[in-house]
Design a protein around this motif. Sequence first.
Motif, PDB file in Angstrom:
ATOM      1  N   LEU A  91      96.655 111.868  53.671  1.00 50.26           N
ATOM      2  CA  LEU A  91      96.337 112.722  54.811  1.00 50.26           C
ATOM      3  C   LEU A  91      95.022 113.475  54.593  1.00 50.26           C
ATOM      4  CD1 LEU A  91      97.275 113.672  57.561  1.00 50.26           C
ATOM      5  CD2 LEU A  91      98.664 115.427  56.437  1.00 50.26           C
ATOM      6  N   PHE A  92      94.805 113.950  53.372  1.00 51.35           N
ATOM      7  CA  PHE A  92      93.540 114.625  53.067  1.00 51.35           C
ATOM      8  C   PHE A  92      92.360 113.702  53.336  1.00 51.35           C
ATOM      9  CE2 PHE A  92      96.001 117.059  49.555  1.00 51.35           C
ATOM     10  CZ  PHE A  92      96.499 117.950  50.492  1.00 51.35           C
ATOM     11  N   LYS A  93      92.488 112.456  52.922  1.00 51.04           N
ATOM     12  CA  LYS A  93      91.408 111.500  53.134  1.00 51.04           C
ATOM     13  C   LYS A  93      91.191 111.244  54.619  1.00 51.04           C
ATOM     14  CE  LYS A  93      89.540 109.708  50.334  1.00 51.04           C
ATOM     15  NZ  LYS A  93      88.281 110.142  49.693  1.00 51.04           N
ATOM     16  N   GLU A  94      92.279 111.154  55.372  1.00 52.26           N
ATOM     17  CA  GLU A  94      92.165 110.936  56.812  1.00 52.26           C
ATOM     18  C   GLU A  94      91.480 112.104  57.509  1.00 52.26           C
ATOM     19  OE1 GLU A  94      96.180 110.242  58.006  1.00 52.26           O
ATOM     20  OE2 GLU A  94      96.199 108.154  57.304  1.00 52.26           O
ATOM     21  N   LYS A  95      91.622 113.292  56.935  1.00 59.23           N
ATOM     22  CA  LYS A  95      90.993 114.494  57.484  1.00 59.23           C
ATOM     23  C   LYS A  95      89.539 114.638  57.042  1.00 59.23           C
ATOM     24  CE  LYS A  95      94.603 116.219  59.660  1.00 59.23           C
ATOM     25  NZ  LYS A  95      94.627 116.475  61.127  1.00 59.23           N
ATOM     26  N   GLY A  96      89.057 113.687  56.256  1.00 58.48           N
ATOM     27  CA  GLY A  96      87.658 113.698  55.849  1.00 58.48           C
ATOM     28  C   GLY A  96      87.357 114.498  54.600  1.00 58.48           C
ATOM     29  N   LEU A  97      88.396 114.872  53.856  1.00 58.44           N
ATOM     30  CA  LEU A  97      88.199 115.635  52.626  1.00 58.44           C
ATOM     31  C   LEU A  97      88.018 114.690  51.438  1.00 58.44           C
ATOM     32  CD1 LEU A  97      90.972 118.327  53.147  1.00 58.44           C
ATOM     33  CD2 LEU A  97      88.508 118.774  53.083  1.00 58.44           C
ATOM     34  N   ALA A  98      87.064 115.008  50.581  1.00 59.42           N
ATOM     35  CA  ALA A  98      86.928 114.277  49.325  1.00 59.42           C
ATOM     36  C   ALA A  98      88.006 114.784  48.358  1.00 59.42           C
ATOM     37  CB  ALA A  98      85.545 114.492  48.739  1.00 59.42           C
ATOM     38  N   VAL A  99      88.458 113.910  47.482  1.00 58.13           N
ATOM     39  CA  VAL A  99      89.502 114.265  46.519  1.00 58.13           C
ATOM     40  C   VAL A  99      89.044 113.869  45.118  1.00 58.13           C
ATOM     41  CG1 VAL A  99      91.875 113.884  45.789  1.00 58.13           C
ATOM     42  CG2 VAL A  99      91.334 113.986  48.231  1.00 58.13           C
ATOM     43  N   ALA A 100      89.109 114.823  44.200  1.00 58.12           N
ATOM     44  CA  ALA A 100      88.739 114.555  42.811  1.00 58.12           C
ATOM     45  C   ALA A 100      89.873 114.960  41.883  1.00 58.12           C
ATOM     46  CB  ALA A 100      87.464 115.319  42.442  1.00 58.12           C
ATOM     47  N   VAL A 101      89.906 114.339  40.721  1.00 53.95           N
ATOM     48  CA  VAL A 101      90.796 114.745  39.643  1.00 53.95           C
ATOM     49  C   VAL A 101      89.935 115.343  38.546  1.00 53.95           C
ATOM     50  CG1 VAL A 101      92.197 113.875  37.734  1.00 53.95           C
ATOM     51  CG2 VAL A 101      92.724 113.189  40.066  1.00 53.95           C
ATOM     52  N   VAL A 102      90.302 116.536  38.101  1.00 59.46           N
ATOM     53  CA  VAL A 102      89.607 117.219  37.005  1.00 59.46           C
ATOM     54  C   VAL A 102      90.667 117.534  35.954  1.00 59.46           C
ATOM     55  CG1 VAL A 102      88.220 119.208  36.339  1.00 59.46           C
ATOM     56  CG2 VAL A 102      87.920 118.195  38.612  1.00 59.46           C
ATOM     57  N   THR A 103      90.674 116.769  34.874  1.00 60.87           N
ATOM     58  CA  THR A 103      91.781 116.827  33.924  1.00 60.87           C
ATOM     59  C   THR A 103      91.308 116.941  32.481  1.00 60.87           C
ATOM     60  OG1 THR A 103      93.716 115.597  33.095  1.00 60.87           O
ATOM     61  CG2 THR A 103      91.867 114.289  33.876  1.00 60.87           C
ATOM     62  N   SER A 104      92.155 117.519  31.640  1.00 64.95           N
ATOM     63  CA  SER A 104      91.905 117.555  30.192  1.00 64.95           C
ATOM     64  C   SER A 104      92.457 116.317  29.499  1.00 64.95           C
ATOM     65  CB  SER A 104      92.542 118.815  29.572  1.00 64.95           C
ATOM     66  OG  SER A 104      91.931 119.982  30.079  1.00 64.95           O
ATOM     67  N   LYS A 105      93.056 115.433  30.256  1.00 64.36           N
ATOM     68  CA  LYS A 105      93.614 114.191  29.720  1.00 64.36           C
ATOM     69  C   LYS A 105      92.488 113.188  29.471  1.00 64.36           C
ATOM     70  CE  LYS A 105      97.765 111.473  30.807  1.00 64.36           C
ATOM     71  NZ  LYS A 105      98.792 111.261  31.869  1.00 64.36           N
ATOM     72  N   VAL A 106      92.542 112.469  28.361  1.00 66.34           N
ATOM     73  CA  VAL A 106      91.486 111.499  28.067  1.00 66.34           C
ATOM     74  C   VAL A 106      91.485 110.412  29.141  1.00 66.34           C
ATOM     75  CG1 VAL A 106      91.418 111.953  25.599  1.00 66.34           C
ATOM     76  CG2 VAL A 106      93.009 110.219  26.495  1.00 66.34           C
ATOM     77  N   LYS A 107      90.307 109.836  29.369  1.00 63.04           N
ATOM     78  CA  LYS A 107      90.129 108.951  30.516  1.00 63.04           C
ATOM     79  C   LYS A 107      91.079 107.758  30.562  1.00 63.04           C
ATOM     80  CE  LYS A 107      85.983 108.689  32.125  1.00 63.04           C
ATOM     81  NZ  LYS A 107      86.135 109.414  33.416  1.00 63.04           N
ATOM     82  N   PRO A 108      91.275 107.018  29.452  1.00 58.08           N
ATOM     83  CA  PRO A 108      92.177 105.862  29.551  1.00 58.08           C
ATOM     84  C   PRO A 108      93.582 106.237  30.020  1.00 58.08           C
ATOM     85  CG  PRO A 108      90.905 105.749  27.520  1.00 58.08           C
ATOM     86  CD  PRO A 108      90.660 107.103  28.099  1.00 58.08           C
ATOM     87  N   MET A 109      94.115 107.360  29.533  1.00 56.06           N
ATOM     88  CA  MET A 109      95.463 107.763  29.921  1.00 56.06           C
ATOM     89  C   MET A 109      95.480 108.350  31.335  1.00 56.06           C
ATOM     90  SD  MET A 109      97.234 106.661  27.526  1.00 56.06           S
ATOM     91  CE  MET A 109      98.838 107.308  27.995  1.00 56.06           C
ATOM     92  N   ALA A 110      94.411 109.026  31.734  1.00 57.37           N
ATOM     93  CA  ALA A 110      94.335 109.537  33.101  1.00 57.37           C
ATOM     94  C   ALA A 110      94.328 108.378  34.097  1.00 57.37           C
ATOM     95  CB  ALA A 110      93.085 110.395  33.277  1.00 57.37           C
ATOM     96  N   LEU A 111      93.527 107.367  33.815  1.00 60.83           N
ATOM     97  CA  LEU A 111      93.467 106.187  34.689  1.00 60.83           C
ATOM     98  C   LEU A 111      94.803 105.447  34.693  1.00 60.83           C
ATOM     99  CD1 LEU A 111      89.915 104.837  33.757  1.00 60.83           C
ATOM    100  CD2 LEU A 111      90.591 105.974  35.885  1.00 60.83           C
ATOM    101  N   ARG A 112      95.454 105.412  33.543  1.00 57.61           N
ATOM    102  CA  ARG A 112      96.763 104.743  33.450  1.00 57.61           C
ATOM    103  C   ARG A 112      97.781 105.449  34.331  1.00 57.61           C
ATOM    104  NH1 ARG A 112      99.515 103.292  27.629  1.00 57.61           N
ATOM    105  NH2 ARG A 112     101.643 102.887  28.320  1.00 57.61           N
TER     106      ARG A 112
END
Length: 216
Positions: A91-112
């Motif tokens: 719904l956020f995307k349909e409303k034209g909002l960009a969405v980001a993830v900002v995490t302390s998790k290392v990239k391979p596990m975040a993507l997983r």
Amino acid sequence: MIKALLFDLDGTLIDTNELILKSFKYALNEKLNADVSDEVIKTFFGEPLTKTLCRYSENVEEVVSIYREYNKLHHDKLCKEFSGVKEALKLFKEKGLAVAVVTSKVKPMALRGLDLTGLGDYIDVIITPEDTENHKPKGEPAEKACELLGIATKEAIMIGDSFYDILCGKDAGCYTAAVSYTSLPLDMLKKHDPDYVIDNILELLEIVENINKESA
């Protein structure tokens, strides 16, 4: 004018609370023989892993490796999206909002985690510790996300379940929102004065609408 929502990952979009708790208990209680209660461990949620584990061991890299080995082994079984998150992101995307993830998790596990839950399809930018020199609670991760999205930090809301998320957003100059379903004591988050406290991330739509009306 709000143009983007910056989300923490674990404990905010995906429920890994049991996984994180068990990973800490394995590394601390079983490997270091440190008697650390569940209540104390939960206060570490959202904190960079090395900062937590250096409290209990001088050989922090070895303990981090033990934690991550256990976490990786049990990740898929104990990782799931919070109810309604996928529908909200769509719904956020349909409303034209960009969405980001900002995490302390290392990239391979975040993507997983994002792939496992199917949430990755709705994410425009992912910022992990590999992407910045300074990490939460410093504002650089949120600043980096906004830079990649091509917006000012005042045009974003940083949302999370830890006071590290709130401090990161504030330091960057973003609006901030704490989720009430955090595993941390909610009062701990409120002490850091988030702009909003929400029970469900869908509440962000009304918040964005109100901020943008005021800006107009």
